[in-house]
Enzyme design. Structure first.
Site, short mmCIF file in Angstrom:
data_model
loop_
_atom_site.label_atom_id
_atom_site.label_comp_id
_atom_site.label_asym_id
_atom_site.label_seq_id
_atom_site.Cartn_x
_atom_site.Cartn_y
_atom_site.Cartn_z
N CYS A 255 62.53 53.66 48.45
CA CYS A 255 62.16 52.44 47.75
C CYS A 255 62.95 51.21 48.20
O CYS A 255 62.37 50.16 48.50
CB CYS A 255 62.28 52.64 46.23
SG CYS A 255 63.98 52.97 45.66
N HIS B 267 65.48 52.33 40.90
CA HIS B 267 64.25 52.14 41.67
C HIS B 267 64.02 50.64 41.87
O HIS B 267 64.58 49.80 41.16
CB HIS B 267 63.07 52.77 40.92
CG HIS B 267 61.82 52.87 41.74
ND1 HIS B 267 61.75 53.56 42.92
CD2 HIS B 267 60.59 52.32 41.55
CE1 HIS B 267 60.53 53.46 43.41
NE2 HIS B 267 59.81 52.71 42.60
N HIS C 273 55.24 49.88 46.08
CA HIS C 273 56.56 50.47 46.26
C HIS C 273 56.47 51.83 46.95
O HIS C 273 55.42 52.46 46.98
CB HIS C 273 57.26 50.64 44.90
CG HIS C 273 56.50 51.50 43.92
ND1 HIS C 273 57.10 52.20 42.91
CD2 HIS C 273 55.17 51.76 43.79
CE1 HIS C 273 56.21 52.85 42.21
NE2 HIS C 273 55.03 52.61 42.71
#
Length: 375
Positions: free
Chosen positions: A292, A337, A349
């Protein structure tokens, strides 16, 4: 005739695919709705728990104050009782002295009067001495009684507050247990959503593969021994290839278009080209595997923005803004994240190994930490 058969086959294939796909969407929407409801309930529980903790803190401070008041009332009661005893003893000594002196003392006082008026005044004085002693004694008795009642009242209030504290501690334990269960439910729903998205992505890839195979069959059927056929087939094939160019790039195909512009929408358009590519923890390849924070770092790097490699550090970059003011290309930071806001309430993402790089329609599918504007 053969061409019409192939076209009918393609149409039937597309219809069968469209019939199956909504099953995933409906299931996913239901789970997302359940998760949103669970998160709302968890937020409400968290607020109730915070209020209960505040009440406990306030009550503990009040208990300390009340205990001080009870202690002070005890001290005041002892002082009042001591004064009462002292006054009583003094009065007894004065009365004893007067009576031991006998009637002569009183008689001397009265006979020493120089006039009737003086006689009356001295008699009143003797009476006032007795009245003063009695009044002061009554005052001390009244003070002692009030202080004693105050102490009993304070002690009762203190006991009630202790009971309230016990009830609040019980409420705190209950709310904490319920909140923990709700957070567990949210985690399970989140995993179910991820699994459902992975299944939907897989179904979408299969559908695209079936469409590609059907188009190839259609193009092959359109070709005949006559030389004119390839020109017509080439035209159809060219249109098909043109329409799938973006998807080919997004799946790690031959061509990735460089950034077309410098604003947030250009960031979103550039990021979408990599949808479908794999997630690899610690990876740095937008096509062969990336995680990510690596995804956001490299996407923004294409626009001249340098971000740290770790998501927690990226959460401190740029300027923080509320989600209500988020624009396309803003950085969405979660706990552990990070992703890119798509400008329409969603997120692009590198999600997880089972899903890869995807675009979700709801950027609040998990708890947001903050939104940062870095472009």
């Amino acid at each position: 005739m053969r061409r019409r058969i192939v076209q009918a086959f393609v149409a039937a294939l597309l219809v069968s695919t469209l019939v199956v796909t909504p099953v995933f969407a409906t299931s996913l929407e239901d789970m997302q709705a359940d998760k949103a409801q669970a998160e709302s309930e968890a937020s409400s529980l968290q607020e109730q728990l915070s209020q209960t903790l505040d009440k406990i803190d306030t009550l503990e401070n009040d208990l300390e104050t009340k205990q001080d008041e009870v202690d002070q009332a005890g001290v005041d009661l002892e002082e009042a009782a001591a004064k009462q005893t002292k006054q009583y003893e003094a009065m007894k000594l004065r009365i004893k002295y007067m009576y031991e002196e006998g009637d002569a003392s009183f008689l001397e006082i009265i006979l020493s009067a120089t006039s009737f008026s003086d006689f009356i005044n001295k008699a009143e004085y003797i009476q006032e001495v007795h009245s003063y002693d009695r009044t002061k004694l009554n005052e001390y008795e009244e003070t002692t009684r009030k202080v004693e009642e105050l102490k009993e009242s304070l002690q009762e209030e203190y006991t009630q507050m202790q009971t309230m504290q016990t009830e609040l501690e019980t409420e705190k334990a209950s709310l904490s247990a319920t909140l923990e269960e709700k957070q567990s439910e949210i985690a399970q729903l989140d995993q179910s959503i991820q699994d459902e998205i992975a299944a939907r992505q897989e179904a979408e890839r299969e559908r695209q593969a079936q469409e590609a195979a059907a188009r190839a069959a259609q193009e092959a059927a359109a070709q005949t021994p006559v030389q004119q056929a390839p020109a017509g087939g080439s035209g159809n094939g060219g249109g098909g290839n043109s329409s799938e160019g973006g998807n080919g790039g997004s799946q790690g195909g031959n061509t990735i278009a460089p950034p077309q512009g410098t604003d947030g929408w250009a960031v979103v358009a550039y990021a979408r080209q990599f949808i479908g590519n794999p997630y690899v923890y610690g990876g740095n390849s937008l096509t062969n595997g990336i995680d990510c924070s690596g995804f956001t770092q490299q996407i923004y790097a294409a626009f001249g923005v340098s971000l740290p490699r770790v998501d927690s550090d990226q959460a401190n970059c740029g300027v923080e803004i509320p989600l209500s003011q988020a624009q396309a290309g803003d950085l969405l930071c979660y706990y552990g994240h990070v992703g890119i806001y798509n400008g329409a309430g969603g997120i692009i993402h590198a999600s997880s190994p089972s899903v890869g790089i995807v675009e979700f329609s709801n950027c609040q599918y998990r708890t947001l930490k903050c939104v940062r504007r870095v472009l």
